[in-house]
Scaffold this active site. Structure first.
Site, PDB file in Angstrom:
ATOM      1  N   SER A  76     -13.821 -20.346   5.635  1.00 28.55           N
ATOM      2  CA  SER A  76     -14.994 -21.127   5.224  1.00 28.55           C
ATOM      3  C   SER A  76     -16.003 -20.323   4.424  1.00 28.55           C
ATOM      4  CB  SER A  76     -15.674 -21.710   6.456  1.00 28.55           C
ATOM      5  OG  SER A  76     -16.005 -20.671   7.351  1.00 28.55           O
ATOM      6  N   THR A 178     -20.597 -22.060   7.564  1.00 27.60           N
ATOM      7  CA  THR A 178     -21.324 -21.161   6.687  1.00 27.60           C
ATOM      8  C   THR A 178     -21.806 -20.015   7.528  1.00 27.60           C
ATOM      9  OG1 THR A 178     -22.058 -22.993   5.361  1.00 27.60           O
ATOM     10  CG2 THR A 178     -23.474 -21.054   5.357  1.00 27.60           C
ATOM     11  N   THR A 196     -21.169 -19.347   1.693  1.00 27.64           N
ATOM     12  CA  THR A 196     -20.164 -20.322   2.138  1.00 27.64           C
ATOM     13  C   THR A 196     -19.200 -20.694   1.013  1.00 27.64           C
ATOM     14  OG1 THR A 196     -19.947 -22.474   3.265  1.00 27.64           O
ATOM     15  CG2 THR A 196     -21.515 -22.362   1.460  1.00 27.64           C
ATOM     16  N   ARG A 206     -19.123 -29.874  -6.454  1.00 26.11           N
ATOM     17  CA  ARG A 206     -20.081 -30.154  -5.369  1.00 26.11           C
ATOM     18  C   ARG A 206     -20.772 -28.868  -4.900  1.00 26.11           C
ATOM     19  NH1 ARG A 206     -20.821 -28.350   0.198  1.00 26.11           N
ATOM     20  NH2 ARG A 206     -21.819 -30.029   1.347  1.00 26.11           N
ATOM     21  N   THR A 229     -26.289 -24.598   9.006  1.00 26.25           N
ATOM     22  CA  THR A 229     -24.854 -24.783   8.807  1.00 26.25           C
ATOM     23  C   THR A 229     -24.536 -26.244   9.063  1.00 26.25           C
ATOM     24  OG1 THR A 229     -22.645 -24.028   9.466  1.00 26.25           O
ATOM     25  CG2 THR A 229     -24.299 -24.144  11.200  1.00 26.25           C
ATOM     26  N   GLY A 230     -23.388 -26.677   8.566  1.00 26.12           N
ATOM     27  CA  GLY A 230     -23.006 -28.070   8.775  1.00 26.12           C
ATOM     28  C   GLY A 230     -23.099 -28.862   7.489  1.00 26.12           C
TER      29      GLY A 230
HETATM   30  N1  ASP Z   1     -23.483 -26.151   4.878  1.00 23.14           N
HETATM   31  C1  ASP Z   1     -22.261 -25.956   4.167  1.00 23.14           C
HETATM   32  C2  ASP Z   1     -22.163 -26.901   3.029  1.00 23.14           C
HETATM   33  O1  ASP Z   1     -22.536 -28.045   3.170  1.00 23.14           O
HETATM   34  C3  ASP Z   1     -21.026 -26.096   4.986  1.00 23.14           C
HETATM   35  C4  ASP Z   1     -21.053 -25.674   6.414  1.00 23.14           C
HETATM   36  O2  ASP Z   1     -21.919 -24.980   6.869  1.00 23.14           O
HETATM   37  O3  ASP Z   1     -20.174 -26.048   7.139  1.00 23.14           O
HETATM   38  O4  ASP Z   1     -21.655 -26.522   2.008  1.00 23.14           O
END
Ligand code: ASP
Length: 318
Positions: A76, A178, A196, A206, A229-230
């Site tokens: 990731s 991330t 990330t 994107r 994160t997320g």
């Molecule tokens: N925040 C990151 C993104 O949207 C992905 C992640 O943290 O899982 O690119």
């Protein structure tokens, strides 16, 4: 109307609150580093080498972020990151120091350490953010090597995904993650970094929250620092990490500030919130820290002079 003096008084009271509702830090001016997910443990080890040698928080967060970036088994971040739906690994990163300087890159390909490119943008250009081909050109001109980031493991996963090509957000570590890392150094200065490969199988082009200063990461050296994160789209919509820092400025503990930001996402779109993960972590100026997320499963690593440990974050949907 509140005077500046009332406001300062409120902030000072707030600074005492964390002891009640957050993880108190062992001692004033004792360094600490906090980072997202399990891979934060290894990142913290590198960051701690800098902090424990009385180094600068900025160097610590960069050193920490480079660990999962360079690890081909972390799917990731950086090398070995899962690609977009066209099979391209595209990376996002940002960094911010104690003086409010910041640098960011987005949609970069072929570079293992975008966090260091983000730092170079901060230190060597008059700009904050470079994207895509322009960021790559700048990186190569500054000595970064072009490398292949798609590992056989990630390529295989992508080919599997292509069989159905269904794009559905997955809540925890399987499809995204991330590294967000924030640190307080021995001089009492804060810095943060975030890097990330973004959501796996995203549309080509994107960009998520991670390279957006204020969304994926934010530092205000008077108050604190936060990282996210997320699902980046939801973090961008509330300018998440800036919000967390401002909530700390209003007197909330790091954990409460993260919780209030998560609640804002949950309340804006409760149905959507059930299907996604968002997590925030934060540290304040005195080294108290905390985290909060939407769904069970987010954890974060904390390293101070008592050692390095993984902590499960509190969550909204219990
Ligand atoms: N925040 C990151 C993104 O949207 C992905 C992640 O943290 O899982 O690119």
């Amino acid at each position: 109307m509140k005077t500046r003096r009332d406001f300062l008084k409120m902030s000072a009271m707030g600074a005492m609150l964390p002891a009640m509702n957050s993880m108190p830090h062992s001692a004033a001016n004792s360094p600490i580093v906090i980072s997202t997910w399990n891979f934060g443990l290894a990142a913290n080890v590198e960051a701690w080498k800098v902090l424990s040698a009385n180094g600068r928080a900025l160097d610590a967060v960069e050193a920490g972020a480079r660990v999962p970036e360079g690890d081909p088994n972390e799917t990731s971040v950086g090398l070995g990151g899962l690609p977009d739906r066209d099979g391209k690994v595209t990376l996002d990163a940002c960094i911010m120091d104690e003086n409010g300087n910041c640098g960011s890159v987005a949609f970069v390909q072929g570079i293992v350490h975008p966090i260091s490119v983000a730092r170079a943008v901060m230190e060597k250009t008059p700009h904050v953010m470079l994207v895509g081909e322009g960021a790559e050109r700048f990186a190569f001109a500054n000595g970064f090597k072009k490398e292949k980031l798609l590992t056989p493991k990630s390529e295989q996963a992508w080919k599997e995904w292509l069989k159905t090509a269904k794009y559905k957000p997955i809540i925890n570590v399987e499809n995204h993650d991330t590294i967000g890392i924030v640190a307080l150094d021995v001089s009492g200065n804060l810095s943060g970094a975030c890097t990330t490969s973004g959501l796996a199988y995203k549309m080509h082009g994107r960009v998520g929250d991670s390279p957006i200063i204020g969304a994926g990461m934010y530092v205000d050296n008077e108050i604190g620092a936060a990282a996210a994160t997320g699902m980046g789209e939801e973090v961008i919509k509330i300018v998440g990490c800036h919000l967390v820092v401002e909530l700390m400025r209003q007197g909330n503990s790091p954990k409460d500030a993260c919780r209030l930001a998560v609640e804002r996402i949950a309340k804006k779109n409760p149905e959507r919130a059930k299907e996604i993960q968002v997590g925030f972590l934060a540290v304040n100026k005195t080294g108290d820290y905390g985290a909060f997320c939407l769904q069970k499963g987010f954890n974060y690593a904390v390293h101070d002079k008592s050692g390095n440990k993984l902590i499960d974050s509190g969550y909204y949907f219990s």
